[in-house]
Design an enzyme around this catalytic site. Sequence first.
Site, PDB file in Angstrom:
ATOM      1  N   LYS A  81       0.865  -1.191   0.000  1.00 24.75           N
ATOM      2  CA  LYS A  81       0.000   0.000   0.000  1.00 24.75           C
ATOM      3  C   LYS A  81       0.890   1.224   0.000  1.00 24.75           C
ATOM      4  O   LYS A  81       1.983   1.217   0.575  1.00 24.75           O
ATOM      5  CB  LYS A  81      -0.860   0.017   1.273  1.00 24.75           C
ATOM      6  CG  LYS A  81      -2.060   0.916   1.186  1.00 24.75           C
ATOM      7  CD  LYS A  81      -3.276   0.194   0.634  1.00 24.75           C
ATOM      8  CE  LYS A  81      -4.454   1.127   0.486  1.00 24.75           C
ATOM      9  NZ  LYS A  81      -5.652   0.440   0.010  1.00 24.75           N
ATOM     10  N   GLY A 182     -20.864   6.752   5.074  1.00 27.03           N
ATOM     11  CA  GLY A 182     -20.027   7.113   3.931  1.00 27.03           C
ATOM     12  C   GLY A 182     -20.630   6.596   2.650  1.00 27.03           C
ATOM     13  O   GLY A 182     -20.734   5.383   2.449  1.00 27.03           O
ATOM     14  N   VAL A 183     -21.073   7.523   1.786  1.00 29.18           N
ATOM     15  CA  VAL A 183     -21.698   7.084   0.534  1.00 29.18           C
ATOM     16  C   VAL A 183     -20.920   7.633  -0.662  1.00 29.18           C
ATOM     17  O   VAL A 183     -21.464   8.293  -1.536  1.00 29.18           O
ATOM     18  CB  VAL A 183     -23.208   7.442   0.470  1.00 29.18           C
ATOM     19  CG1 VAL A 183     -24.000   6.502   1.352  1.00 29.18           C
ATOM     20  CG2 VAL A 183     -23.459   8.897   0.845  1.00 29.18           C
ATOM     21  N   GLY A 184     -19.626   7.344  -0.664  1.00 27.88           N
ATOM     22  CA  GLY A 184     -18.784   7.662  -1.812  1.00 27.88           C
ATOM     23  C   GLY A 184     -18.916   6.544  -2.830  1.00 27.88           C
ATOM     24  O   GLY A 184     -19.995   5.985  -3.043  1.00 27.88           O
ATOM     25  N   VAL A 186     -17.915   3.387  -2.841  1.00 25.33           N
ATOM     26  CA  VAL A 186     -18.343   2.067  -2.354  1.00 25.33           C
ATOM     27  C   VAL A 186     -19.703   2.148  -1.655  1.00 25.33           C
ATOM     28  O   VAL A 186     -20.651   1.425  -2.011  1.00 25.33           O
ATOM     29  CB  VAL A 186     -17.284   1.466  -1.394  1.00 25.33           C
ATOM     30  CG1 VAL A 186     -17.778   0.148  -0.812  1.00 25.33           C
ATOM     31  CG2 VAL A 186     -15.963   1.274  -2.124  1.00 25.33           C
TER      32      VAL A 186
END
Length: 349
Positions: A81, A182-184, A186
């Site tokens: 990463k 969180g509604v980005g 994904v």
Amino acid sequence: MTSPWDLPDFDDHEALHLVRDAPSGLMAIIAIHSTHLGPAAGGTRFWHYAEHEAAITDALRLSRGMSYKNAMAGLAMGGGKAVILSDSMGSKTPEMIAAFAKAVDSLGGRYVTAQDVGMSAGDMVAISKGTRFVSGLPPKQGEAGGDPGPTTAMGVFLGVKAAVRRALGRDDLSGVHIAIQGVGSVGGGLARHAAAAGARITLADKNGEHANALAAQIGAQVVSADAIMAVEADVFSPCALGAILTEPSIADLRVAVVAGGANNQLATPADGDRLQARGILYAPDYVINAGGIINVALEYLGGGDRAAVDAKVAQIPDRLVAVWDGSEATGENPARVADAMAQKLIGRS
Ligand code: NAD
């Protein structure tokens, strides 16, 4: 500052590269956890950290997570990463991205990068000008690759369905209440799939405008980012950032299932035990959110088309079931069971 070897998240990582390019201002970390199964694959995160040590810790944790995720997804790839340290304004320049690409290239393929939080598909294209060790490029028609978000969202959706079947004995999501943090890319994808399957959605996002717009489209309720973890629902789905499952937040949960796409959801291993003690079924993050890496891995390794990606993503529920079965058989919480399965696969047990 504590030396990286002494940080709690150091786990016999094969390499930790600190990257600096003064002319562009680039500061980045590339962590290679394991190349046992193949090149260390994992995305690049662009993020503002208050302390440098927090960035190193994030890279160590996320790269180990990628080793486990890639192994559990059945991919011939190890785990790595990168994080690019952003200033507080989030300034990202083409020069910075070019310098980062050069750093990735200098590792000769031991690390293969892709998109993560704060990076765009356009950034991946820019990186590809400086190195071939990158995935997540615009796909040719019908082939694997491109933005991993939608594929991750599909895998999470299938995993949520499997968890609902396991915990609630329900074969469909009709009327099942899912609280999404969180509604980005994904969480937003999950919300759309789940709403289309008849689920009732409550969502929260730090970006209130974005949350309201999505809620209006799919008929969801919106709560504040501070309130989402205490919403009474069937499923809590963390799809923002990691380390949100802590002793106090777990005590506040009012759900039967925690299943979502965020990486490193458990703040500490003991938090997996806490979920289990509360009788909450947990879908280990790197097992349920492997869709994106399956997509980018098949693109990178070659020979993958959309059907091959979909077929591999469709196996995510079976892997979760294997983990939950292992948990039932051993009494260990699902996160520990998944870790043990992954460690075995990367030759570390
Ligand atoms: P994204 O940047 O598209 O979306 C994240 C969303 O979370 C944003 O809308 C942001 O405003 C919101 N957010 C941030 N902090 C919040 C908070 N405290 N409360 C509520 N909302 C908050 O990112 P993404 O690609 O959707 O990724 C989400 C998570 O899933 C990350 O942990 C990421 O590492 C993980 N993940 C993503 C992928 C992928 O393919 N994109 C794959 C595996 C794991």
